[in-house]
Design a protein around this motif. Structure first.
Motif, PDB file in Angstrom:
ATOM      1  N   TYR A 253       0.814  -1.214   0.000  1.00 48.91           N
ATOM      2  CA  TYR A 253       0.000   0.000   0.000  1.00 48.91           C
ATOM      3  C   TYR A 253       0.850   1.267   0.000  1.00 48.91           C
ATOM      4  CZ  TYR A 253      -3.042   3.696   1.721  1.00 48.91           C
ATOM      5  OH  TYR A 253      -3.701   4.871   1.873  1.00 48.91           O
ATOM      6  N   ARG A 254       1.715   1.373   1.004  1.00 46.75           N
ATOM      7  CA  ARG A 254       2.526   2.591   1.103  1.00 46.75           C
ATOM      8  C   ARG A 254       3.521   2.689  -0.049  1.00 46.75           C
ATOM      9  NH1 ARG A 254       4.309   3.496   7.252  1.00 46.75           N
ATOM     10  NH2 ARG A 254       2.370   4.433   7.963  1.00 46.75           N
ATOM     11  N   LEU A 255       4.062   1.563  -0.418  1.00 49.42           N
ATOM     12  CA  LEU A 255       5.019   1.552  -1.522  1.00 49.42           C
ATOM     13  C   LEU A 255       4.354   2.059  -2.804  1.00 49.42           C
ATOM     14  CD1 LEU A 255       7.953   0.694  -1.946  1.00 49.42           C
ATOM     15  CD2 LEU A 255       7.123  -1.520  -2.715  1.00 49.42           C
ATOM     16  N   ALA A 256       3.122   1.619  -3.000  1.00 54.60           N
ATOM     17  CA  ALA A 256       2.394   2.046  -4.201  1.00 54.60           C
ATOM     18  C   ALA A 256       2.154   3.548  -4.174  1.00 54.60           C
ATOM     19  CB  ALA A 256       1.070   1.296  -4.310  1.00 54.60           C
ATOM     20  N   LEU A 257       1.829   4.080  -2.990  1.00 53.44           N
ATOM     21  CA  LEU A 257       1.599   5.528  -2.886  1.00 53.44           C
ATOM     22  C   LEU A 257       2.874   6.295  -3.209  1.00 53.44           C
ATOM     23  CD1 LEU A 257      -0.584   6.168   0.289  1.00 53.44           C
ATOM     24  CD2 LEU A 257      -1.236   6.371  -2.103  1.00 53.44           C
ATOM     25  N   LEU A 258       3.988   5.857  -2.630  1.00 49.96           N
ATOM     26  CA  LEU A 258       5.259   6.556  -2.887  1.00 49.96           C
ATOM     27  C   LEU A 258       5.666   6.408  -4.355  1.00 49.96           C
ATOM     28  CD1 LEU A 258       7.433   5.793   0.263  1.00 49.96           C
ATOM     29  CD2 LEU A 258       5.947   7.732  -0.186  1.00 49.96           C
ATOM     30  N   THR A 259       5.405   5.243  -4.924  1.00 51.32           N
ATOM     31  CA  THR A 259       5.700   5.048  -6.353  1.00 51.32           C
ATOM     32  C   THR A 259       4.894   6.034  -7.192  1.00 51.32           C
ATOM     33  OG1 THR A 259       6.031   2.701  -5.919  1.00 51.32           O
ATOM     34  CG2 THR A 259       5.709   3.339  -8.208  1.00 51.32           C
ATOM     35  N   ALA A 260       3.597   6.135  -6.876  1.00 51.27           N
ATOM     36  CA  ALA A 260       2.738   7.061  -7.622  1.00 51.27           C
ATOM     37  C   ALA A 260       3.284   8.475  -7.522  1.00 51.27           C
ATOM     38  CB  ALA A 260       1.308   6.996  -7.088  1.00 51.27           C
ATOM     39  N   LEU A 261       3.698   8.881  -6.324  1.00 54.65           N
ATOM     40  CA  LEU A 261       4.213  10.245  -6.146  1.00 54.65           C
ATOM     41  C   LEU A 261       5.500  10.443  -6.957  1.00 54.65           C
ATOM     42  CD1 LEU A 261       4.128  13.013  -4.814  1.00 54.65           C
ATOM     43  CD2 LEU A 261       5.359  12.062  -2.870  1.00 54.65           C
ATOM     44  N   SER A 262       6.407   9.456  -6.893  1.00 55.14           N
ATOM     45  CA  SER A 262       7.687   9.600  -7.603  1.00 55.14           C
ATOM     46  C   SER A 262       7.468   9.777  -9.103  1.00 55.14           C
ATOM     47  CB  SER A 262       8.568   8.370  -7.378  1.00 55.14           C
ATOM     48  OG  SER A 262       8.599   8.049  -6.029  1.00 55.14           O
ATOM     49  N   PHE A 263       6.602   8.971  -9.655  1.00 49.06           N
ATOM     50  CA  PHE A 263       6.353   9.074 -11.094  1.00 49.06           C
ATOM     51  C   PHE A 263       5.585  10.351 -11.428  1.00 49.06           C
ATOM     52  CE2 PHE A 263       7.462   4.602 -10.933  1.00 49.06           C
ATOM     53  CZ  PHE A 263       8.211   4.466 -12.079  1.00 49.06           C
ATOM     54  N   LEU A 264       4.701  10.732 -10.532  1.00 49.40           N
ATOM     55  CA  LEU A 264       3.911  11.941 -10.786  1.00 49.40           C
ATOM     56  C   LEU A 264       4.798  13.181 -10.826  1.00 49.40           C
ATOM     57  CD1 LEU A 264       0.978  12.820 -11.208  1.00 49.40           C
ATOM     58  CD2 LEU A 264       0.869  13.369  -8.793  1.00 49.40           C
ATOM     59  N   LEU A 265       5.824  13.194  -9.954  1.00 49.28           N
ATOM     60  CA  LEU A 265       6.709  14.363  -9.927  1.00 49.28           C
ATOM     61  C   LEU A 265       7.476  14.496 -11.245  1.00 49.28           C
ATOM     62  CD1 LEU A 265       8.095  14.218  -6.288  1.00 49.28           C
ATOM     63  CD2 LEU A 265       6.502  15.881  -7.240  1.00 49.28           C
ATOM     64  N   VAL A 266       7.762  13.384 -11.893  1.00 46.50           N
ATOM     65  CA  VAL A 266       8.551  13.429 -13.133  1.00 46.50           C
ATOM     66  C   VAL A 266       7.649  13.625 -14.358  1.00 46.50           C
ATOM     67  CG1 VAL A 266      10.238  12.164 -14.523  1.00 46.50           C
ATOM     68  CG2 VAL A 266      10.284  11.971 -12.048  1.00 46.50           C
ATOM     69  N   ALA A 267       6.378  13.244 -14.236  1.00 44.18           N
ATOM     70  CA  ALA A 267       5.479  13.240 -15.405  1.00 44.18           C
ATOM     71  C   ALA A 267       5.465  14.541 -16.217  1.00 44.18           C
ATOM     72  CB  ALA A 267       4.070  12.855 -14.976  1.00 44.18           C
ATOM     73  N   PRO A 268       5.453  15.725 -15.606  1.00 44.50           N
ATOM     74  CA  PRO A 268       5.399  16.930 -16.453  1.00 44.50           C
ATOM     75  C   PRO A 268       6.733  17.300 -17.092  1.00 44.50           C
ATOM     76  CG  PRO A 268       5.300  17.546 -14.151  1.00 44.50           C
ATOM     77  CD  PRO A 268       5.308  16.054 -14.180  1.00 44.50           C
ATOM     78  N   LEU A 269       7.827  16.695 -16.635  1.00 46.87           N
ATOM     79  CA  LEU A 269       9.140  17.095 -17.171  1.00 46.87           C
ATOM     80  C   LEU A 269       9.275  16.852 -18.677  1.00 46.87           C
ATOM     81  CD1 LEU A 269      11.706  16.158 -14.392  1.00 46.87           C
ATOM     82  CD2 LEU A 269      10.701  18.357 -14.934  1.00 46.87           C
ATOM     83  N   PRO A 270       8.890  15.674 -19.192  1.00 47.64           N
ATOM     84  CA  PRO A 270       9.025  15.500 -20.647  1.00 47.64           C
ATOM     85  C   PRO A 270       8.226  16.536 -21.431  1.00 47.64           C
ATOM     86  CG  PRO A 270       7.804  13.673 -19.670  1.00 47.64           C
ATOM     87  CD  PRO A 270       8.433  14.440 -18.550  1.00 47.64           C
ATOM     88  N   LEU A 271       7.064  16.919 -20.918  1.00 48.64           N
ATOM     89  CA  LEU A 271       6.269  17.940 -21.610  1.00 48.64           C
ATOM     90  C   LEU A 271       7.022  19.258 -21.622  1.00 48.64           C
ATOM     91  CD1 LEU A 271       2.674  17.403 -20.249  1.00 48.64           C
ATOM     92  CD2 LEU A 271       3.642  16.659 -22.394  1.00 48.64           C
TER      93      LEU A 271
END
Lengths: 191, 388, 242
Positions: free
Chosen positions: B52-70
């Motif tokens: 559960y917690r790992l999934a939340l932190l994973t989501a946050l990590s990827f979310l922080l990077v998501a706008p960078l390619p744009l």
């Protein structure tokens, strides 16, 4: 502490937490001090969020261009900027104001509909100051072929020749007057 | 010549590069990881609790990077904040900024904060120096850990999760809409696009959490909770079947309808996209994992083999979903809108939109995750002490 | 300041507007009211000779970067049956004209292409920030000072009319020579078309010959099934053209 409840977002969070903290089926619906205390960190978060939101809205209001939305969802000033771009082709009406002699020849011939700058290039600079930027006389060998070199895709009724066979490299203006290109009856083709 | 047949002269150059492939790939992982996390929270699937917690932190990590390619892809990156100043309501893309911020602030960060508040408060008391200051800041000045306060956290967290599920759907469904709503491009233009994006997002998110969980167990020398990974694999199979069904529906629909674009697109799939679409996306990235996971469901497979199968399936899934994003984004630009020709996409190794940057952006979330795990350990408390 | 020569070069009507243009308020110029115009273009396929004058003129008038085209000309070769896809070419957008056709027989013709200045333009719809705009007189323009270069509009245009300016890094397209038509001039491509295959049309001007033409000729738009409200009207357009 209670004055913060005036804030709408805080109120929302507070209601949420108040409802959440209420024991199911038990207790009177009302805000007890204990309930509030347990939700204090949520209120703090809500206040922090509200402050960030207000800062965002203020910054946003400051940076939106003044003319935005004047005509639609765009910068109204953009229209004026795009209108003010420099002109390079003066337009045949402008040319004709000085070169009416050419116009007189041209309007009688086949090239009446061909405008000056189509062959002579953009002349806005020349129109503004006839002394500077005198137009270069085009080479008819190249110029005429652009339109009249035979091509399967050209409309059938459009006059076209294979220049190599037709003139053998001779400049077109040897026989044709570019401003009125039809040969006079006396000059009909030699062959 | 960089193209075959006829392209409109301005079409020869591809507009959206590999970075725009990375973007929906990353967002998909976010949405998928979060939906897996909410399984435990909302639907009380106890078996997946270790993730559960790992999934939340994973989501946050990827979310922080998501706008960078744009951001990197923009012609004028310095103007990107105009999206927040004058968002055009008729543009699917304009809402990205808002959907993104909503998801980051109101869902992921809030849920993580509520989930970790107890640890944050405890850590702010047990640590020293700069670390202590950081944790103290995160407590927002309230160290109330009374039973009532924790109950409030739990209830509010539940509500946030509940809002989070449609938000996750919104985040990725809308990314699909960006493509699906372009009527000029028949490869993209389908109402199924948001749904396909959503389910492929869930597939990839579940797979990445499965992989990360197994990897962390290995790194921490802890026994993998087989009940947990078996359950995750089961969910992976179910979403995969829906996802594959939708993708096949889209494909069959196109083939059966065979509209004006059909010959052009069909030819493209058989040539330029054959490897990435048929081999990588469909065969290796979808059919193989579905068959393997299905086999495990039906027959008894020893634990050791299961673990191996899960790792391979997870990896194949991730590759397949990346190929799917590639086929959508790049594939949609390889053919001419005149349906008379095809161009090629040449990606440089080193340039602002090159392979190196794309690879960096794909690695960055893992680095962020590693840091995040140090700050907010996702392991159950007894495991933490056992590992130390 | 307006010099005497400058005055001469501008049409009288435009001369009146000039100070307003300089002041950045062309809409308040007495002679150009954007509400009084609705611009479109008439393109007659049967008159196009593929000389490339329009492409060259557009390039010179608007400083179009090399290898990109605000307008271009395509050459079609259609053999016979409806199943055969046409053979099309447009070497460098036709800026240097066309070499002799490699085909014999069949149906052969040129098609000039440009922005259709759609009423329901997909490019304007998708612009996230309002950098692509509809002027009150029906022209679709790009605000290059506001465009962030996301290229969503390039993807959304069904006609391939847009590109990213390689230096400015912003979206670019045909402006229908907005700086000319607001001053009483025609567009650079129309001014330089030797056969009159392209004609600027003001659909709000009752005296514009376009109305008579539209009434008496068969006219099509490109990709009508996409319902973009295209205002580039083609006469004698073959069904094979896309």
């Amino acid at each position: 502490m209670l004055n913060v409840t005036d804030d709408f977002p805080v109120m929302t969070y507070f209601c949420l937490t108040y409802k959440a903290a209420r024991k199911p089926g038990g207790g009177l619906p009302g805000v007890s001090l204990a309930t509030f205390k347990d939700a204090e960190h949520i209120v703090r978060l809500a206040v922090a969020s509200a402050i960030v939101l207000v800062i965002f809205l203020l910054v946003r209001a400051h940076f939106i261009p003044k003319s935005f939305g004047q005509y639609g969802h765009y910068r109204g000033d953009a229209l004026a900027e795009l209108t003010a771009k420099p002109i390079h082709y003066a337009g045949h009406q402008t040319c004709e104001q000085c070169h009416s002699d050419v116009l007189d020849v041209k309007k009688m011939g086949k090239h009446a509909g061909v405008n000056c700058e189509g062959c002579h290039g953009p002349q806005a600079k020349h129109a503004e100051d006839p002394g500077a930027g005198k137009p270069v006389l085009p080479d008819t060998k190249v110029l005429c072929a652009r339109c009249h070199e035979a091509n399967l895709a050209k409309p059938k009724n459009f006059p076209q020749v294979v220049t190599a066979d037709h003139s053998g490299g001779e400049a077109c203006k040897t026989c044709h007057q570019p401003h009125s290109p039809l040969l006079a009856p006396g000059e009909k083709k030699k062959s | 010549m960089p193209f075959d047949g006829f392209m409109y002269p301005n079409e020869v150059e591809l507009q959206w590069s590999v970075l725009i492939v990375v973007y929906p790939f990353l967002t998909g992982l976010v949405a998928g990881a979060f939906i897996l996390a909410s399984l435990e929270r909302i639907f009380h699937v106890e078996a997946v609790k270790p993730t559960y917690r790992l999934a939340l932190l994973t989501a946050l990590s990827f979310l922080l990077v998501a706008p960078l390619p744009l951001q990197l892809h923009l012609g004028r990156p310095e103007r990107s904040l105009e999206m927040y100043l004058t968002p055009h309501t008729s543009s699917a893309m304009a809402m990205f900024g808002f959907v993104y911020l909503w998801y980051l602030m109101a869902v992921i960060l809030l849920e993580i904060w509520l989930e970790y508040r107890k640890e944050i408060v405890l850590l702010s008391q047990s640590t020293t120096g700069l670390k202590r200051q950081m944790y103290r800041l995160l407590t927002l000045g309230s160290s109330n850990l009374s039973e009532g306060a924790l109950k409030v956290d739990d209830k509010v967290g539940w509500v946030v999760s509940l809002i989070g599920i449609p938000s996750a759907f919104l985040l990725h469904g809308y990314v699909g809409f960006i493509f699906g709503s372009i009527k000029a491009n028949p490869w993209w233009n389908t109402p199924l696009m948001p749904v396909v994006f959503l389910f492929s997002a869930m597939v990839s998110g579940i797979a990445i959490v499965l992989l990360i969980y197994m990897a962390t167990c290995k790194l921490r020398h802890i026994k993998i909770d087989m009940r947990c990974v078996d359950t995750i694999a089961q969910y992976l199979l179910y979403t995969f079947i829906i996802d594959f069904g939708l993708e096949m529906l889209d494909l069959i629909h196109r083939i059966y309808e065979a509209d004006e674009s059909f010959h052009s697109l069909n030819f493209m799939m058989q040539t330029k996209l054959f490897f990435s679409q048929v081999v990588l996306q469909i065969a290796l990235g979808t059919v193989v994992p579905i068959l393997t996971l299905g086999f495990i469901q039906i027959f008894h497979v020893p634990e050791k083999v299961r673990k191996l199968c899960y790792s391979i399936c997870g990896a194949l899934t991730i590759i397949g979903i990346f190929a799917m994003r590639w086929n959508v984004v790049i594939g949609g630009q390889l053919f001419s809108k005149s349906f008379l020709g095809y161009t090629t996409y040449k990606v440089d190794l080193i340039s602002r939109e090159g392979e190196l940057i794309a690879a960096g952006l794909l690695l960055l979330p893992f680095i962020i995750l590693a840091v995040m795990v140090k700050i907010l350990p996702p392991w159950p408390r007894d495991e933490v002490s056992a590992a130390d | 300041m307006i010099t005497r020569r400058r005055m001469l070069f501008l049409l009288p009507a435009a001369a009146i507007a000039y100070p307003y243009v300089l002041a950045g308020t062309p809409e308040s110029a007495p002679n150009y009211g954007s509400a009084k115009h609705w611009w479109g273009m008439l393109l007659q396929v049967d008159k196009c000779i593929g000389c490339g004058n329009c492409v060259r003129a557009c390039s010179a008038e608007n400083n179009v970067p090399e290898g990109y085209y605000r307008t271009w000309v395509e050459r079609y070769h259609v053999t016979g049956g409806p199943e055969d896809s046409p053979k099309v070419d447009s070497p460098e957008g036709g800026i240097k004209g066309f070499p002799p056709s490699p085909y014999t027989g069949g149906k052969n013709f040129f098609v000039p292409k440009m922005c259709n200045h759609c009423v329901d333009s997909p490019c304007t719809q998708v612009c996230p920030v309002g950098a692509t705009l509809h002027t009150p007189d029906g022209v679709v323009l790009v605000d290059e000072k506001y465009c962030l270069g996301c290229r969503y509009c390039v993807q959304a245009c069904p006609y391939g009319c847009r590109f990213l300016h390689p230096v400015k890094r912003t979206a670019e397209k045909c402006s229908l020579c907005y700086h000319r038509i607001t001053q009483g001039l025609t567009t650079a491509c129309c001014e330089n078309c030797p056969t009159g295959a392209r004609q600027l049309a003001d659909l709000k001007n009752p005296d514009d010959p376009i109305h008579e033409f539209l009434r008496t000729h068969s006219v099509q738009v490109l990709k009508p099934h996409l319902a973009t409200g295209a205002k580039a009207y083609y006469h004698d357009l073959d069904g094979s053209v896309r």
